[in-house]
Write a protein that holds these residues in place. Structure first.
Motif, PDB file in Angstrom:
ATOM      1  N   LEU A  30       0.822  -1.212   0.000  1.00  0.00           N
ATOM      2  CA  LEU A  30       0.000   0.000   0.000  1.00  0.00           C
ATOM      3  C   LEU A  30       0.855   1.261   0.000  1.00  0.00           C
ATOM      4  O   LEU A  30       0.587   2.198  -0.751  1.00  0.00           O
ATOM      5  CB  LEU A  30      -0.935   0.012   1.216  1.00  0.00           C
ATOM      6  CG  LEU A  30      -1.775   1.280   1.384  1.00  0.00           C
ATOM      7  CD1 LEU A  30      -2.706   1.481   0.197  1.00  0.00           C
ATOM      8  CD2 LEU A  30      -2.564   1.242   2.690  1.00  0.00           C
ATOM      9  N   ARG A  31       1.886   1.294   0.821  1.00  0.00           N
ATOM     10  CA  ARG A  31       2.700   2.508   0.907  1.00  0.00           C
ATOM     11  C   ARG A  31       3.472   2.744  -0.390  1.00  0.00           C
ATOM     12  O   ARG A  31       3.666   3.887  -0.805  1.00  0.00           O
ATOM     13  CB  ARG A  31       3.637   2.416   2.107  1.00  0.00           C
ATOM     14  CG  ARG A  31       2.856   2.424   3.426  1.00  0.00           C
ATOM     15  CD  ARG A  31       3.728   2.315   4.645  1.00  0.00           C
ATOM     16  NE  ARG A  31       2.905   2.288   5.864  1.00  0.00           N
ATOM     17  CZ  ARG A  31       3.396   2.165   7.088  1.00  0.00           C
ATOM     18  NH1 ARG A  31       4.693   2.066   7.282  1.00  0.00           N
ATOM     19  NH2 ARG A  31       2.580   2.150   8.125  1.00  0.00           N
ATOM     20  N   VAL A  34       0.794   4.138  -2.776  1.00  0.00           N
ATOM     21  CA  VAL A  34       0.470   5.535  -2.461  1.00  0.00           C
ATOM     22  C   VAL A  34       1.588   6.458  -2.939  1.00  0.00           C
ATOM     23  O   VAL A  34       1.330   7.537  -3.488  1.00  0.00           O
ATOM     24  CB  VAL A  34       0.219   5.703  -0.948  1.00  0.00           C
ATOM     25  CG1 VAL A  34       0.187   7.181  -0.564  1.00  0.00           C
ATOM     26  CG2 VAL A  34      -1.095   5.038  -0.557  1.00  0.00           C
ATOM     27  N   LEU A  54      -4.116   9.650   1.322  1.00  0.00           N
ATOM     28  CA  LEU A  54      -4.625   8.419   1.932  1.00  0.00           C
ATOM     29  C   LEU A  54      -5.501   8.794   3.125  1.00  0.00           C
ATOM     30  O   LEU A  54      -5.017   9.335   4.116  1.00  0.00           O
ATOM     31  CB  LEU A  54      -3.459   7.536   2.363  1.00  0.00           C
ATOM     32  CG  LEU A  54      -3.826   6.147   2.906  1.00  0.00           C
ATOM     33  CD1 LEU A  54      -4.528   5.313   1.829  1.00  0.00           C
ATOM     34  CD2 LEU A  54      -2.573   5.429   3.407  1.00  0.00           C
ATOM     35  N   GLU A  57      -6.568   3.862   6.152  1.00  0.00           N
ATOM     36  CA  GLU A  57      -5.468   2.896   5.985  1.00  0.00           C
ATOM     37  C   GLU A  57      -5.681   1.687   6.888  1.00  0.00           C
ATOM     38  O   GLU A  57      -5.714   1.820   8.113  1.00  0.00           O
ATOM     39  CB  GLU A  57      -4.134   3.552   6.324  1.00  0.00           C
ATOM     40  CG  GLU A  57      -2.945   2.604   6.204  1.00  0.00           C
ATOM     41  CD  GLU A  57      -1.626   3.260   6.588  1.00  0.00           C
ATOM     42  OE1 GLU A  57      -0.579   2.639   6.352  1.00  0.00           O
ATOM     43  OE2 GLU A  57      -1.655   4.383   7.146  1.00  0.00           O
ATOM     44  N   SER A  59      -4.519  -1.671   8.896  1.00  0.00           N
ATOM     45  CA  SER A  59      -3.267  -1.889   9.627  1.00  0.00           C
ATOM     46  C   SER A  59      -2.236  -2.533   8.714  1.00  0.00           C
ATOM     47  O   SER A  59      -2.545  -3.451   7.956  1.00  0.00           O
ATOM     48  CB  SER A  59      -3.508  -2.769  10.852  1.00  0.00           C
ATOM     49  OG  SER A  59      -4.048  -4.025  10.460  1.00  0.00           O
ATOM     50  N   PRO A  60      -0.983  -2.041   8.744  1.00  0.00           N
ATOM     51  CA  PRO A  60       0.073  -2.618   7.893  1.00  0.00           C
ATOM     52  C   PRO A  60       0.552  -3.950   8.457  1.00  0.00           C
ATOM     53  O   PRO A  60       0.400  -4.191   9.654  1.00  0.00           O
ATOM     54  CB  PRO A  60       1.166  -1.551   7.955  1.00  0.00           C
ATOM     55  CG  PRO A  60       0.923  -0.796   9.218  1.00  0.00           C
ATOM     56  CD  PRO A  60      -0.546  -0.840   9.465  1.00  0.00           C
ATOM     57  N   HIS A  62      -0.202  -3.993   4.322  1.00  0.00           N
ATOM     58  CA  HIS A  62      -1.408  -4.129   3.505  1.00  0.00           C
ATOM     59  C   HIS A  62      -0.991  -4.150   2.045  1.00  0.00           C
ATOM     60  O   HIS A  62      -0.397  -3.195   1.545  1.00  0.00           O
ATOM     61  CB  HIS A  62      -2.363  -2.961   3.765  1.00  0.00           C
ATOM     62  CG  HIS A  62      -3.646  -3.071   2.996  1.00  0.00           C
ATOM     63  ND1 HIS A  62      -4.554  -4.097   3.194  1.00  0.00           N
ATOM     64  CD2 HIS A  62      -4.187  -2.271   2.024  1.00  0.00           C
ATOM     65  CE1 HIS A  62      -5.589  -3.933   2.393  1.00  0.00           C
ATOM     66  NE2 HIS A  62      -5.389  -2.829   1.663  1.00  0.00           N
ATOM     67  N   LEU A  88      -7.843  -1.202  -2.446  1.00  0.00           N
ATOM     68  CA  LEU A  88      -7.731   0.244  -2.298  1.00  0.00           C
ATOM     69  C   LEU A  88      -8.751   0.903  -3.209  1.00  0.00           C
ATOM     70  O   LEU A  88      -8.866   0.545  -4.380  1.00  0.00           O
ATOM     71  CB  LEU A  88      -6.329   0.740  -2.661  1.00  0.00           C
ATOM     72  CG  LEU A  88      -6.120   2.263  -2.569  1.00  0.00           C
ATOM     73  CD1 LEU A  88      -6.223   2.739  -1.120  1.00  0.00           C
ATOM     74  CD2 LEU A  88      -4.768   2.680  -3.155  1.00  0.00           C
ATOM     75  N   ARG A 120     -10.715  -4.461   5.170  1.00  0.00           N
ATOM     76  CA  ARG A 120      -9.320  -4.099   4.905  1.00  0.00           C
ATOM     77  C   ARG A 120      -9.165  -3.446   3.524  1.00  0.00           C
ATOM     78  O   ARG A 120      -8.375  -3.861   2.683  1.00  0.00           O
ATOM     79  CB  ARG A 120      -8.396  -5.315   5.041  1.00  0.00           C
ATOM     80  CG  ARG A 120      -8.280  -5.812   6.465  1.00  0.00           C
ATOM     81  CD  ARG A 120      -7.210  -6.871   6.643  1.00  0.00           C
ATOM     82  NE  ARG A 120      -5.886  -6.427   6.225  1.00  0.00           N
ATOM     83  CZ  ARG A 120      -5.106  -5.596   6.924  1.00  0.00           C
ATOM     84  NH1 ARG A 120      -5.537  -5.086   8.082  1.00  0.00           N
ATOM     85  NH2 ARG A 120      -3.906  -5.259   6.472  1.00  0.00           N
ATOM     86  N   GLY A 122      -8.334   0.263   1.798  1.00  0.00           N
ATOM     87  CA  GLY A 122      -7.877   1.630   1.975  1.00  0.00           C
ATOM     88  C   GLY A 122      -8.667   2.585   1.102  1.00  0.00           C
ATOM     89  O   GLY A 122      -9.311   2.166   0.121  1.00  0.00           O
ATOM     90  N   TYR A 124      -8.214   6.387  -0.862  1.00  0.00           N
ATOM     91  CA  TYR A 124      -7.303   7.445  -1.296  1.00  0.00           C
ATOM     92  C   TYR A 124      -8.083   8.417  -2.156  1.00  0.00           C
ATOM     93  O   TYR A 124      -8.897   8.014  -2.992  1.00  0.00           O
ATOM     94  CB  TYR A 124      -6.157   6.826  -2.108  1.00  0.00           C
ATOM     95  CG  TYR A 124      -5.142   7.800  -2.666  1.00  0.00           C
ATOM     96  CD1 TYR A 124      -3.965   8.071  -1.974  1.00  0.00           C
ATOM     97  CD2 TYR A 124      -5.334   8.428  -3.897  1.00  0.00           C
ATOM     98  CE1 TYR A 124      -3.002   8.949  -2.495  1.00  0.00           C
ATOM     99  CE2 TYR A 124      -4.383   9.302  -4.412  1.00  0.00           C
ATOM    100  CZ  TYR A 124      -3.228   9.555  -3.709  1.00  0.00           C
ATOM    101  OH  TYR A 124      -2.289  10.417  -4.224  1.00  0.00           O
TER     102      TYR A 124
END
Length: 378
Positions: A30-31, A34, A54, A57, A59-60, A62, A88, A120, A122, A124
């Motif tokens: 995910l990061r 993003v 974002l 989010e 929990s990582p 992800h 996402l 789960r 995300g 954005y």
């Protein structure tokens, strides 16, 4: 010696390995995703009042296999995203705009957050950053006019230049002892940066040249300090630090058509581009459907604040206030309104293809089929 059945087992094993490699290519952290989205359209280009980036989010860690695009994230669209196993959601409009004081099942926007975290997913939102970029929503909207050239109505400036301060102050001094006193007082002023001293020769005399960057507020204090010494004050230069404009970047577009086109033909083109059976039209004073359109000013979404005062034959946007339409008409400018999100939603298909290329086809990208403008003609 091969055991019976060994040869038959090899192919399925090779297939499983190949499938595993293909699956690993269709995932992004995910990061990482993003960061790539921010590279595609810098969030610094968004309006200061906007809420972009974002917003939700999980929990990582992800990982994202499916990116789901929508113009508006409604509860119906959220259920579609859940059914399609989105990891996402990229919602052009931010579903969280005003701060949430709690996250319960009471309001629909709170429920969006609950459902996203339960599954789960995300969330954005790029919003006005996508309005500003050269390859964004407004650029897509210009294609509805036909062949034309365009420039932003309100150009964007480079966000990181200059790094600090709105003004630069420069002055020279030949008395080192007195200069040290002045510099010590300057250092006590808040919002001063880039303070530097350099040797300089002025009219054949060795002097020290001082330069500094400061805010508008600090500038008043610096000038007040320097004005206490007439020699320093008369040798002072004040420069306004202006950020350079970014080419082809900014809000709205002023379009010059390659050939004048009748208003009626422009309407046909816009309806075709936006896939709409109808649009709303306010005819400019003294204009008819056969009046030529050479210059058109447009802004996706709600364009009143961007279009106001712009000289053009036509305003094209999603919505405008009643009185802003009256003002335009009185000035001989025709207005076409298509409803807010109808001037944005069609961009998603183009965005899907651009993001697929930008992300090197690492993930699946799908566009919502449930997303639609809330207003209909009954």
């Amino acid at each position: 010696m091969l055991l019976p059945g060994t040869q038959r087992l090899r192919r399925p094993l090779r297939c499983l390995r190949a499938c595993g490699r293909l699956h690993s290519r269709s995932l992004m952290d995910l990061r990482e995703l993003v960061s790539a989205l921010n590279d595609f359209a810098s969030l610094s280009l968004a309006e200061s009042w906007d809420n972009v980036g974002l917003l939700v989010e999980p929990s990582p860690p992800h990982t994202v296999n499916t990116l789901f695009l929508t113009n508006d994230l409604t509860e119906e669209v959220m259920e579609e995203a859940v059914q399609k196993k989105a990891d996402l959601i990229l919602s052009y409009h931010p579903p969280i705009f005003t701060p949430l004081k709690r996250v319960t099942w009471k309001t629909w926007k709170e429920r969006l957050v609950v459902r996203a975290l339960e599954h789960r997913i995300g969330i954005y939102s790029p919003h006005t950053a996508y309005d500003a970029i050269p390859h964004g929503v407004n650029n897509w909207l210009t294609k509805g006019l036909g062949a034309c050239t365009s420039v932003p109505l309100r150009p964007s400036t480079a966000p990181s230049y200059p790094a600090e301060g709105t003004h630069r102050v420069e002055f020279c001094a030949d008395n080192t002892e007195h200069l040290d006193t002045v510099l010590n007082k300057i250092k006590d002023i808040q919002e001063i940066s880039c303070l530097a001293t350099l040797p300089a020769r002025v009219e054949g005399e060795e002097q020290t040249r001082v330069s500094l960057n400061c805010s508008q507020k600090a500038l008043l204090e610096v000038v007040a300090l320097l004005s206490q010494n007439s020699l320093l004050y008369h040798k002072t230069e004040i420069l306004l630090l202006q950020k350079p404009l970014l080419p082809h970047t900014g809000m709205g577009r002023l379009c010059t058509l390659s050939e004048p086109v009748s208003l009626s033909d422009i309407i046909v083109r816009i309806k075709s581009h936006l896939k709409l059976p109808h649009v709303r039209l306010a005819m400019g004073m003294g204009k008819t459907l056969e009046s030529p359109v050479k210059k058109a000013a447009l802004c996706a979404g709600s364009g009143s604040s961007i279009l106001k005062g712009i000289e053009a034959d036509l305003y094209l946007t999603g919505e405008m206030s009643h009185h802003d339409v009256l003002d335009a008409v009185a000035n001989g400018i025709s207005v076409i309104l298509c409803e807010h999100s109808n001037t944005e939603r069609g961009f998603l298909s183009e965005l899907r293809d651009m993001l697929a290329s930008h992300l090197l086809n690492k993930i699946n990208i799908i566009v919502s089929e449930k997303d639609r403008d809330p207003l209909q003609v009954a």
